[in-house]
Design a protein around this motif. Structure first.
Motif, PDB file in Angstrom:
ATOM      1  N   ASP A 636       0.770  -1.373   0.209  1.00 23.60           N
ATOM      2  CA  ASP A 636       0.105   0.001   0.112  1.00 23.60           C
ATOM      3  C   ASP A 636       0.885   1.372  -0.019  1.00 23.60           C
ATOM      4  N   ASP A 637       2.038   1.156   0.615  1.00 28.69           N
ATOM      5  CA  ASP A 637       2.921   2.281   0.663  1.00 28.69           C
ATOM      6  C   ASP A 637       3.926   2.342  -0.350  1.00 28.69           C
ATOM      7  N   GLY A 638       3.609   1.879  -1.534  1.00 33.38           N
ATOM      8  CA  GLY A 638       4.546   1.833  -3.070  1.00 33.38           C
ATOM      9  C   GLY A 638       5.858   1.062  -2.853  1.00 33.38           C
ATOM     10  N   VAL A 639       5.950   0.374  -1.576  1.00 34.74           N
ATOM     11  CA  VAL A 639       7.309  -0.387  -1.638  1.00 34.74           C
ATOM     12  C   VAL A 639       7.049  -1.609  -2.425  1.00 34.74           C
ATOM     13  N   PHE A 641       7.115  -5.125  -3.319  1.00 33.49           N
ATOM     14  CA  PHE A 641       6.842  -6.409  -2.570  1.00 33.49           C
ATOM     15  C   PHE A 641       7.334  -7.863  -3.138  1.00 33.49           C
ATOM     16  N   ASP A 642       7.241  -7.932  -4.517  1.00 39.12           N
ATOM     17  CA  ASP A 642       7.587  -8.933  -5.269  1.00 39.12           C
ATOM     18  C   ASP A 642       7.565  -8.835  -6.725  1.00 39.12           C
ATOM     19  N   ASP A 643       8.309  -9.608  -7.459  1.00 33.67           N
ATOM     20  CA  ASP A 643       8.063  -9.565  -8.944  1.00 33.67           C
ATOM     21  C   ASP A 643       7.984 -10.947  -9.583  1.00 33.67           C
ATOM     22  N   GLY A 644       7.689 -11.102 -10.610  1.00 39.05           N
ATOM     23  CA  GLY A 644       7.547 -12.283 -11.400  1.00 39.05           C
ATOM     24  C   GLY A 644       7.032 -12.368 -12.617  1.00 39.05           C
ATOM     25  N   GLN A 796      17.160  -8.165  -1.844  1.00 38.79           N
ATOM     26  CA  GLN A 796      18.356  -8.099  -1.902  1.00 38.79           C
ATOM     27  C   GLN A 796      18.714  -6.556  -2.575  1.00 38.79           C
ATOM     28  N   ASP A 797      18.269  -6.102  -3.798  1.00 38.20           N
ATOM     29  CA  ASP A 797      18.536  -5.032  -4.160  1.00 38.20           C
ATOM     30  C   ASP A 797      17.182  -4.002  -3.757  1.00 38.20           C
ATOM     31  N   THR A 798      16.413  -4.516  -3.051  1.00 47.68           N
ATOM     32  CA  THR A 798      15.492  -3.716  -2.438  1.00 47.68           C
ATOM     33  C   THR A 798      15.279  -3.926  -0.961  1.00 47.68           C
ATOM     34  N   ASP A 799      14.544  -3.265  -0.203  1.00 47.95           N
ATOM     35  CA  ASP A 799      14.518  -3.342   1.177  1.00 47.95           C
ATOM     36  C   ASP A 799      13.115  -2.705   1.532  1.00 47.95           C
ATOM     37  N   GLY A 800      12.838  -2.733   2.611  1.00 47.41           N
ATOM     38  CA  GLY A 800      11.433  -2.488   3.302  1.00 47.41           C
ATOM     39  C   GLY A 800      11.048  -1.056   2.651  1.00 47.41           C
ATOM     40  N   LEU A 801      11.989  -0.314   2.490  1.00 46.24           N
ATOM     41  CA  LEU A 801      11.532   1.277   2.254  1.00 46.24           C
ATOM     42  C   LEU A 801      11.666   1.584   0.569  1.00 46.24           C
ATOM     43  N   THR A 802      12.054   0.640   0.048  1.00 47.40           N
ATOM     44  CA  THR A 802      12.415   0.777  -1.493  1.00 47.40           C
ATOM     45  C   THR A 802      11.030   0.855  -2.559  1.00 47.40           C
ATOM     46  N   GLN A 803      10.808   2.078  -2.818  1.00 48.89           N
ATOM     47  CA  GLN A 803       9.423   2.337  -3.488  1.00 48.89           C
ATOM     48  C   GLN A 803       9.708   2.002  -5.194  1.00 48.89           C
ATOM     49  N   ALA A 804       8.714   1.657  -6.122  1.00 49.49           N
ATOM     50  CA  ALA A 804       9.108   1.138  -7.337  1.00 49.49           C
ATOM     51  C   ALA A 804      10.018   2.134  -8.341  1.00 49.49           C
ATOM     52  N   TYR A 805       9.623   3.465  -8.066  1.00 50.40           N
ATOM     53  CA  TYR A 805      10.645   4.395  -8.977  1.00 50.40           C
ATOM     54  C   TYR A 805      12.029   4.355  -8.426  1.00 50.40           C
ATOM     55  N   SER A 806      12.194   4.155  -7.331  1.00 48.65           N
ATOM     56  CA  SER A 806      13.663   4.017  -6.901  1.00 48.65           C
ATOM     57  C   SER A 806      14.394   2.846  -7.405  1.00 48.65           C
ATOM     58  N   GLY A 834      14.719  13.482  -4.654  1.00 48.17           N
ATOM     59  CA  GLY A 834      15.941  13.075  -3.501  1.00 48.17           C
ATOM     60  C   GLY A 834      15.828  11.836  -3.158  1.00 48.17           C
ATOM     61  N   HIS A 835      14.752  10.902  -3.766  1.00 50.53           N
ATOM     62  CA  HIS A 835      14.898   9.338  -3.456  1.00 50.53           C
ATOM     63  C   HIS A 835      16.127   8.567  -4.246  1.00 50.53           C
ATOM     64  N   LEU A 836      16.681   7.831  -3.532  1.00 52.79           N
ATOM     65  CA  LEU A 836      18.016   7.062  -4.003  1.00 52.79           C
ATOM     66  C   LEU A 836      17.366   6.195  -5.376  1.00 52.79           C
ATOM     67  N   MET A 837      18.479   6.023  -6.300  1.00 54.03           N
ATOM     68  CA  MET A 837      18.039   5.463  -7.395  1.00 54.03           C
ATOM     69  C   MET A 837      19.100   4.172  -7.713  1.00 54.03           C
ATOM     70  N   LEU A 838      18.380   2.977  -7.903  1.00 58.63           N
ATOM     71  CA  LEU A 838      19.063   1.610  -8.260  1.00 58.63           C
ATOM     72  C   LEU A 838      19.798   2.015  -9.474  1.00 58.63           C
TER      73      LEU A 838
END
Length: 938
Positions: A636-639, A641-644, A796-806, A834-838
């Motif tokens: 719900d917060d845009g973080v 969650f999973d991909d596939g 691994q390349d995301t965490d509990g704060l990583t939103q999709a645009y980051s 200001g959000h970090l980018m992968l």
């Protein structure tokens, strides 16, 4: 100081043993605690205090004793009043140098005025460049023991249980509550922190010992009661989770039990609190309960000459016990008759007590019996409240939250029959609530008895014995403006030591109230948070007992030398001896990898597209039969969650795959939306992870290999292009799902084979590809391959704060959709700076592989000796994945960087764990190999 046999003693005189204390051998009996064994040998000083390094002796003689924290066989911070002694144990004092008797750190007592409350907020701040020096000095004065380089031997584990009721406390009320609950049909887990049930009855007179024996017999005979002694309920958490730490469990050293009862009964009894006067921290100042424990449980004479200061009958009982065992009780000073003790004299131990009438009594033991604290922490953790009773001078529960009941001394006082009657009724009521019965149980009243309000005397003394916080410190804090109890706590560190306010909390509140000119209930107490008692790191990190899952090819992997990797519940092959060689085999020819743990869910029904549109950020309505699409799920917060990938196998039939680590969570996520948010949708979701064995066939010759075994599927590029799916027969096995997808960056196919035929297909692939150089590869090679291709791994390349645009997934997000989970937050992130980018990263020195989680910092590159060319700098990113690429013969990484450093070609500085700084260059894309994707689509 060992006495003759006592009626209620718990030591076994037929089983003597020896142990060492600071290198010297001492004797004891089985059943002794470390504290009782040392006290029986005449030891009076057990430790040194935190700040001033004043000598500390026994005070409570139980788990809460602030003066008996020791190291045992290399294990630091052991409560000596609780831990039972074992044969040959090596017990040492901690935090002292060079010895407990001659501690150089005691020089702090000479500079005490400069170390007043809050000194750490005012000192060592400037000049800032000297902070590394300050830090090294302060570390030498840090409290607690040293973590050993080799962990102490032991076995730690986790266990999940589901009783109807947990009873926290095994005193008379707790035992009665367990019996009452069982009589009403409930299953009960009875937990007590002592080696035996009984509470205060254990050190009582003959009538109390007889009642204790009867209660123990009744509990033992009751069906449906499981008893855990030497265990403690450490906290109550969300959704009623109750954490229990079982020490010395039959299966190991310690066990963390996670219980989910319908009801929790809190029955911890009462904790005796100290009296604040000058000299109250000298070795030889003890509480009346400590005296009674030492004499009646461990047959230890606490001293030779005693002064007893009491405001209740327990102090009188302690004086009676002392006289019975031959201690010269010089004076009994009764506060109820106007008596007082104003000062304890001595330097390193008690020498005399100065009474309120001016008389001085020479003694080596001062016994305090000045009041009680009700440990309401478990109730507070569940959302309950406590109220202060001025007449009883203690807090009691004011409101019990849902799922929690209380009984015994924590509620009120009474004779033994009153406590038992109250406990039994509370147990029956808890069982009624747990089992859903209609008729409530009448619980008799249990009121706290009147007691004088004795917190501090005419002279200043220590309030927090672990933190060296005095009454003077508390007054100074209030005078400096810290008039909130929570602010006083943080400014002075009162209640922040191992006892967590159990001994000192109410005393601290009373002193703050007196200085502030308000009532104690207006000041309040500090917030109770779990764990309610200190727990070991070992038990928190213990083994989780859970299903161990193996793919149908597991035995083949073992037989062929695979190194096992524990990945959640699954045992997977990490590699077969040469991960780099496995990577080269895939890039040059063909390889196969076991990917059975991939989450697999079959979705059927006309509303499946609606579900996919809701759960994924991208579109799904137009997905044609036979096509595959990559999707990203967000919370719900845009973080992320999973991909596939999800394939459409028929008009109303889809196969959704999730990451191996996220499979269980994705299944729960799907069911949550279908059952609670969209129950009207016509969708059936079937978990198929175990139904299919999954194999990825990857490499430029994978089409050639698969063509030798596949029937009913045209593998030609124009007939079966990238991101398509087909149903067919592989190696004679019908019902296989063949995907044209790839995580490795090469031409590849993913096979989902009925699980019972997984090994057959695996071996057939190896046999058919023998002349093609086919080779099995493990998870490590797969991780290298995917990193070369720039594919991220969620978690691994995301965490509990990583939103999709980051995460660089903006290309997949379709903000013009009507709705999807996380859309409001992602709409906000899209316009936020200001959000970090992968990004993809390549170290300038190709031989250096920065460890994963290395920080990216401000500042220049390293100098010739690896030192920073500039200041330490702030953190502006981190390395999320890193490996040495056999394909490129250099190091490669993925990482997050601040947006002003995300431009291709930018040099960033990576801080290695050694302190060395190295430069890395931001790549134009995440992929290091084949960024155009030509190999995937051939």
């Amino acid at each position: 100081m060992r006495l003759g046999p006592q009626p209620g003693e718990v030591i076994d005189r037929d089983r003597p043993l020896t142990f060492t204390w600071n290198g010297r051998e001492h004797s004891a009996f089985e059943g002794d605690t470390i504290a009782s064994a040392l006290a029986a040998s005449g030891v009076r000083v057990f430790s040194r205090s935190l700040k001033y390094h004043r000598p500390r002796g026994l005070m409570t003689a139980d788990a809460h004793d602030p003066g008996c924290i020791v190291t045992v066989d290399g294990e630091p911070n052991v409560p000596g009043g609780q831990r039972r002694i074992t044969p040959g144990a090596a017990v040492t004092a901690q935090g002292v140098w060079p010895s407990l008797r001659f501690d150089v750190k005691a020089v702090n007592r000479l500079v005490g005025p400069a170390l007043s409350a809050g000194f750490y907020y005012k000192t060592f701040m400037r000049p800032r460049r000297l902070w590394p020096l300050y830090e090294r000095v302060l570390r030498r004065f840090s409290p607690g023991g040293r973590v050993p380089p080799v962990p102490p031997a032991g076995r730690y584990e986790h266990l999940h249980v589901h009783p109807d009721i947990v009873v926290a406390g095994g005193g008379p009320a707790g035992m009665a509550a367990a019996l009452g609950a069982v009589s009403a049909g409930a299953r009960v887990l009875l937990v007590d922190d002592q080696p035996q049930l009984g509470g205060h009855l254990r050190w009582g007179a003959s009538a109390e010992l007889a009642a204790l024996q009867q209660l123990r017999s009744d509990v033992q005979a009751a069906e449906g009661v499981e008893v855990l002694t030497d265990s403690v309920v450490t906290g109550r958490y969300e959704d009623g989770l109750v954490a229990v730490v079982q020490r010395d469990s039959p299966e190991g050293t310690e066990r963390l039990i996670k219980a989910r009862p319908a009801q929790l009964i809190v029955a911890p009894g009462l904790i005796e609190r100290p009296y604040v006067i000058r000299g109250n921290d000298l070795p030889g100042v003890v509480l009346s309960t400590a005296v009674r424990r030492l004499i009646n449980l461990y047959a230890v004479k606490p001293g030779k000459r005693a002064v007893v200061f009491t405001a209740n009958d327990d102090g009188i009982a302690a004086a009676t016990d002392l006289e019975r065992v031959g201690v010269d009780v010089r004076r009994v000073v009764d506060a109820r008759e106007g008596g007082d003790v104003v000062r304890v004299r001595g330097r390193n131990r008690v020498r005399a007590a100065e009474c309120g009438d001016g008389q001085v009594a020479n003694c080596d033991l001062v016994v305090m019996a000045t009041g009680w604290t009700a440990p309401v922490g478990l109730i507070a953790m569940a959302g309950g409240r406590a109220s202060y009773h001025p007449s009883a001078a203690r807090y009691v529960p004011a409101a019990e939250p849902d799922g929690v009941l209380a009984t015994g001394g924590v509620v009120g006082d009474g004779c033994l029959d009153d406590l038992i009657a109250h406990g039994e009724a509370v147990g029956q009521e808890a069982a009624r609530r747990a089992l859903g019965a209609a008729q409530s149980v009448a619980v008799p009243a249990l009121e706290p008895a009147p007691h004088p309000a004795l917190y501090s005397g005419r002279t200043d003394g220590i309030v927090d014995f672990a933190e060296d916080v005095s009454a003077k410190d508390l007054r100074a804090a209030v005078e400096e403006g810290y008039d909130s109890m929570e602010l006083v706590k943080r400014y002075t560190t009162v209640t922040m030591g191992p006892t967590q306010g159990k001994l000192e909390g109410v005393n601290a509140a009373a002193i703050v109230a007196a200085v502030s000119g308000c009532r104690i209930d207006e000041v309040g107490t500090t917030t109770a948070r779990p764990p309610i008692t200190p727990v070991s790191i070992g038990v928190l990190a213990g083994r989780h007992y859970q299903p161990v899952r193996r793919s149908p090819m597991h035995n083949w992997h073992v037989a062929h030398g695979a190194t096992p990797l524990v990945a959640g519940e699954w045992i997977r092959p990490e590699h077969y001896g040469d991960p780099a060689g496995e990577v080269r085999a895939v890039r040059r020819g063909v390889g196969i990898v076991d990917v059975t743990p991939l989450g697999k869910f079959e979705l059927r029904g006309p509303d499946v597209p609606k579900l996919l549109e809701l759960l994924y950020v991208n579109r799904w309505q137009a997905l044609a039969v036979g096509r595959v699409r990559y999707g990203v799920m967000c919370t719900d917060d845009g973080v992320v969650f999973d991909d596939g990938v999800t394939a459409r196998l028929g008009d109303d039939r889809y196969l959704l795959t999730a990451t191996s680590s996220g499979a269980t969570a994705v299944g729960e996520w799907i069911e949550r939306w279908l059952q609670t948010e969209r129950p009207d949708w016509k969708v059936h979701a079937i978990a198929m992870t175990d139904a299919y064995a999954s194999i990825n066939v990857a490499g430029p010759r994978s089409r050639e290999l698969l063509g030798r075994l596949t029937t009913g599927v045209d593998l030609a590029p124009e007939a079966f292009p990238y991101m398509r799916v087909r149903l067919g027969e592989v190696a004679g096995v019908a019902g296989c799902v063949v995907w044209r997808i790839g995580f490795t960056g090469e031409l590849s196919y993913e096979l989902h084979v009925p699980a019972g035929h997984g090994l057959r297909v695996w071996e057939a692939l190896l046999a058919a590809g023998d002349n093609l150089g086919v080779r099995p590869f493990g998870i490590e090679a797969q991780r290298i391959l995917r990193l070369e291709k720039g594919h991220l791994i969620v978690g691994q390349d995301t965490d509990g704060l990583t939103q999709a645009y980051s995460a660089g997934l903006g290309w997949a997000i379709k903000m013009d959709k009507d709705d999807f989970v996380g859309k409001p937050e992602l709409a906000w992130q899209r316009v936020r700076d200001g959000h970090l980018m992968l990004v993809g990263l390549q170290p300038v020195d190709p031989s250096i592989v920065p460890p994963e989680s290395s920080q990216i910092v401000e500042g220049g590159a390293a100098g010739p000796r690896g030192r920073a060319a500039a200041g330490r700098g702030r953190i502006v990113g981190r390395v999320t994945s890193s490996r040495y690429s056999p394909t490129l013969d250099r190091s490669i990484c993925l990482g997050f960087v601040a947006p002003d450093r995300a431009e291709p070609g930018t040099l960033v500085t990576v801080l290695l764990p050694t302190g060395r700084r190295v430069s890395a260059r931001v790549m134009p894309q995440l992929a290091h190999v084949d960024p155009e994707g030509e190999r995937l689509r051939v």
